[in-house]
Every structure is written in C-alpha cells, then in structure tokens.
Design a protein around this motif. Structure first.
Motif, PDB file in Angstrom:
ATOM      1  N   GLU A  53      -3.667   9.064  -9.516  1.00  0.00           N
ATOM      2  CA  GLU A  53      -4.685   8.127  -9.028  1.00  0.00           C
ATOM      3  C   GLU A  53      -4.455   7.750  -7.566  1.00  0.00           C
ATOM      4  O   GLU A  53      -5.316   7.127  -6.935  1.00  0.00           O
ATOM      5  N   LEU A  54      -3.299   8.150  -7.022  1.00  0.00           N
ATOM      6  CA  LEU A  54      -3.003   7.909  -5.598  1.00  0.00           C
ATOM      7  C   LEU A  54      -3.264   9.141  -4.743  1.00  0.00           C
ATOM      8  O   LEU A  54      -2.895   9.168  -3.572  1.00  0.00           O
ATOM      9  N   ALA A  55      -3.913  10.151  -5.299  1.00  0.00           N
ATOM     10  CA  ALA A  55      -4.138  11.398  -4.558  1.00  0.00           C
ATOM     11  C   ALA A  55      -4.906  11.170  -3.256  1.00  0.00           C
ATOM     12  O   ALA A  55      -4.695  11.879  -2.269  1.00  0.00           O
ATOM     13  N   ASP A  56      -5.779  10.167  -3.249  1.00  0.00           N
ATOM     14  CA  ASP A  56      -6.558   9.910  -2.036  1.00  0.00           C
ATOM     15  C   ASP A  56      -5.748   9.217  -0.947  1.00  0.00           C
ATOM     16  O   ASP A  56      -6.254   8.973   0.153  1.00  0.00           O
ATOM     17  N   ARG A  57      -4.467   8.937  -1.219  1.00  0.00           N
ATOM     18  CA  ARG A  57      -3.590   8.334  -0.205  1.00  0.00           C
ATOM     19  C   ARG A  57      -2.806   9.390   0.571  1.00  0.00           C
ATOM     20  O   ARG A  57      -1.881   9.052   1.304  1.00  0.00           O
ATOM     21  N   ASN A  58      -3.173  10.657   0.413  1.00  0.00           N
ATOM     22  CA  ASN A  58      -2.535  11.722   1.182  1.00  0.00           C
ATOM     23  C   ASN A  58      -3.026  11.668   2.621  1.00  0.00           C
ATOM     24  O   ASN A  58      -4.238  11.749   2.882  1.00  0.00           O
ATOM     25  N   LEU A  59      -2.112  11.546   3.567  1.00  0.00           N
ATOM     26  CA  LEU A  59      -2.461  11.441   4.990  1.00  0.00           C
ATOM     27  C   LEU A  59      -2.634  12.793   5.667  1.00  0.00           C
ATOM     28  O   LEU A  59      -3.009  12.846   6.842  1.00  0.00           O
ATOM     29  N   HIS A  60      -2.379  13.875   4.968  1.00  0.00           N
ATOM     30  CA  HIS A  60      -2.406  15.206   5.575  1.00  0.00           C
ATOM     31  C   HIS A  60      -3.744  15.494   6.249  1.00  0.00           C
ATOM     32  O   HIS A  60      -4.808  15.376   5.642  1.00  0.00           O
ATOM     33  N   GLU A 106       0.857  -1.183   0.000  1.00  0.00           N
ATOM     34  CA  GLU A 106       0.000   0.000   0.000  1.00  0.00           C
ATOM     35  C   GLU A 106       0.896   1.237   0.000  1.00  0.00           C
ATOM     36  O   GLU A 106       1.872   1.291   0.741  1.00  0.00           O
ATOM     37  N   VAL A 107       0.541   2.233  -0.781  1.00  0.00           N
ATOM     38  CA  VAL A 107       1.318   3.465  -0.870  1.00  0.00           C
ATOM     39  C   VAL A 107       0.544   4.615  -0.234  1.00  0.00           C
ATOM     40  O   VAL A 107      -0.616   4.857  -0.582  1.00  0.00           O
ATOM     41  N   TRP A 108       1.201   5.303   0.711  1.00  0.00           N
ATOM     42  CA  TRP A 108       0.633   6.484   1.358  1.00  0.00           C
ATOM     43  C   TRP A 108       1.691   7.587   1.339  1.00  0.00           C
ATOM     44  O   TRP A 108       2.871   7.310   1.160  1.00  0.00           O
ATOM     45  N   PHE A 109       1.260   8.830   1.549  1.00  0.00           N
ATOM     46  CA  PHE A 109       2.232   9.923   1.520  1.00  0.00           C
ATOM     47  C   PHE A 109       1.712  11.131   2.281  1.00  0.00           C
ATOM     48  O   PHE A 109       0.528  11.241   2.592  1.00  0.00           O
ATOM     49  N   ILE A 110       2.642  12.019   2.597  1.00  0.00           N
ATOM     50  CA  ILE A 110       2.327  13.395   2.932  1.00  0.00           C
ATOM     51  C   ILE A 110       3.107  14.269   1.962  1.00  0.00           C
ATOM     52  O   ILE A 110       4.092  13.814   1.368  1.00  0.00           O
ATOM     53  N   HIS A 111       2.673  15.503   1.763  1.00  0.00           N
ATOM     54  CA  HIS A 111       3.386  16.384   0.846  1.00  0.00           C
ATOM     55  C   HIS A 111       4.409  17.217   1.606  1.00  0.00           C
ATOM     56  O   HIS A 111       4.330  17.395   2.821  1.00  0.00           O
ATOM     57  N   GLY A 112       5.392  17.743   0.857  1.00  0.00           N
ATOM     58  CA  GLY A 112       6.398  18.623   1.430  1.00  0.00           C
ATOM     59  C   GLY A 112       6.352  19.983   0.761  1.00  0.00           C
ATOM     60  O   GLY A 112       5.564  20.224  -0.164  1.00  0.00           O
TER      61      GLY A 112
END
Length: 311
Positions: A94-101, A71-77
C-alpha cells in the motif's frame, strides 16, 4: 545489540540533538526493526529508505507501528528484484506510491529527487554516451523480448531494478531540487559514478544521500570531496541512519558524529577509548575534549584510526 558507548557523551548528544525533519536509512535487507526504533525515538517528519529493502511482508505491514508517526518514502535497490517476494512486498504494498524513483516530491519542506536501482552494463554503462545504451527504456527492452522471457508480461524481474537512460533523463530535465537520494554512489566513491554527480549538479541539490555500499561516509569529513563542492554527500550503512538537518553546533562539529564514529571504529571498545585520557588531546579524554568544542579533532583521530593510522 549495539555496543555500549560513553554515557556522558551520549547524554550530551541527546540534549543537543534537535528533532530531525528527515531521516535517511541505509539498506535494511529485510530488517526494519532499526527503522521502527529510530522513528519512535526521534519522531522525524518523514523518512526515506535508500533501497535494498527486501521487506519480509508487504512494506505497509512491516512499518505499521510507525505509519501514524511519520511519512514513509523509499527508492528501490538492486536486491529488491532478487525474488518475487522482494518485488511484491515492495511494489505490491500500500506504500508503493511512495517510491521516489524518477521524480521529485516535496517532503518535510524539502524538494527530494530519487533515482533507485543500479547501473548495469547490459542496459546502460553511463561511462559511455547515452546513445550507445543497449536499451533506452524498459518499454524498448520489453519489445525485444520473447513472451517466455518476460516476467508478468513485462521485462525480466532483475532489470526492474536497472537504471534506464529514460529514467535518468527524466530526472535530468526536472525542475531544481534540494536533495537527491540514490542507491548508487557519487564519483568520489571507489565504486561510484560521475553520472550521479552530474545529476546532482544539474538539479542544483545541496545534499546527496546514497545506500548500496554498506558504509557510513561523510564525504567532506573524510576528504573525498572538498567543502567547495556544489553539494554535501553522505553514504548510509545497513542498519544505520542519517538525520537531516544535522546537528552541527558551530565549528567544533557534532557530538552525535563523534558518538557514532567511535562506535563504528571501535565497536564494543568504543567506551574505553572515549574515556581514556589521550596525549594528543592535552591529556583529556576524547569525551571531555569533544564536549568542550573539540569534536572535529576527535573525529580526525577516529578517521585516521579507521583508515589504518596509528593514533
């Protein structure tokens, strides 16, 4: 190309390292090859990118080789809003909804909270009372902007990576979490923020992991926080990663820690240092001493060297 390291220590480390549930990756800045290689090798349940991703293509295309593996998740910098392409390849992916912010998500059995972006004084300096912030939210900022000042009819592109008080307070009011991932560093870092500590403590997390500063930091091991602190804290360097749970086999510490730290300190000379007998290790090589349970003493020596000591 990574420098060579002691093959004996590497082999022992590989045998002793269990499959991680989570892996956290420092700022890729467009180079996602180390992420793909690490996932293919370690096969974690999930990964979290710690910001400054700057994907050169939409993120789901960049990471296509590993999407079936983890599973791929992220936060932006802060650098994820440097250009239109940086924004589009992340938030248009398509992974934009994996932003944890600004939210908490259960990932690989852990409740993970995320705070992306950076503090900018034009928006909010968290050393000042929150009521003194120039803008409480992105919507409040947008309402003050002329149409020609907006980016795609929203706030300016740059400030889409700024932390607004509303983002912070949303997390502050959230239920408890196990892990907090941030781009900014905690207060113990020379460029860190007390607001990050306060958020971690309020959420009751046991672990805080950040990117941004391009340093691998174990805050406890380096004496920046004590073992009595309410949470463990780690910084993860560009191109590097942190596996969790860590492989810490007893009081001697982890062979993987020694392996990574020696490479960080000595680079291509790491192998020579690891294989040379040392008087401070009873005449043994650091490799042999660490493998016999003395990892913590070897780590202490490496940290002293890293900070200018003579060992």
């Amino acid at each position: 190309m990574k420098p060579l390291i002691s093959s004996d220590l590497h082999a022992r480390s590989e045998r002793n390292q269990s499959k991680p549930k989570l892996m956290f990756f420092g700022d890729p800045h467009g180079d996602l090859d180390p992420v793909i290689a690490a996932v293919e090798h370690f096969q974690p349940e999930a990964i979290v990118l710690l910001g400054d991703i700057q994907a050169r293509q939409p993120l789901h295309i960049e990471l296509q080789p590993i999407l079936a593996l983890t599973e791929v998740w992220f936060i932006h910098g802060n650098h994820d809003t440097d250009s239109d392409a940086d924004c589009d390849n992340l938030w248009g992916s398509e992974l934009a909804d994996r932003n944890l912010h600004g939210r908490i998500v259960e990932i690989a059995g852990y409740k993970v909270a995320g705070l992306g972006g950076v503090f900018r004084s034009k928006i909010w300096d968290p050393r000042r009372p929150i009521e003194e912030a120039a803008f409480q939210s992105s919507d409040a900022m947008r309402r003050t902007m002329k149409r020609e000042e907006r980016w795609r009819d929203g706030i300016s592109r740059k400030h889409r990576s700024s932390i607004f008080p509303a983002d912070y307070q949303q997390l502050l009011r959230s239920p408890a979490a196990d892990i907090l991932v941030t781009h900014e560093a905690p207060a113990a870092h020379p460029h860190g923020w007390q607001a990050i500590d306060e958020l971690a403590e309020t959420l009751g997390v046991q672990l805080l992991v950040h990117g941004h500063h391009h340093q691998n930091i174990d805050y406890v091991a380096e004496g920046l926080i004590t073992t009595a602190a309410p949470f463990r804290a780690f910084g993860v360097d560009m191109g590097s990663h942190l596996a969790w749970p860590r492989d810490e086999p007893g009081p001697g510490g982890s062979l993987q820690d020694v392996l990574e730290l020696a490479t960080q300190v000595f680079g291509a000379a790491a192998q020579a240092w690891l294989d040379k007998p040392h008087e401070w290790l009873d005449g043994q090589t650091p490799t042999a001493f660490a493998a016999a349970g003395g990892s913590e003493r070897v780590r202490s020596m490496l940290i002293a060297i890293q900070h200018g000591g003579v060992v």
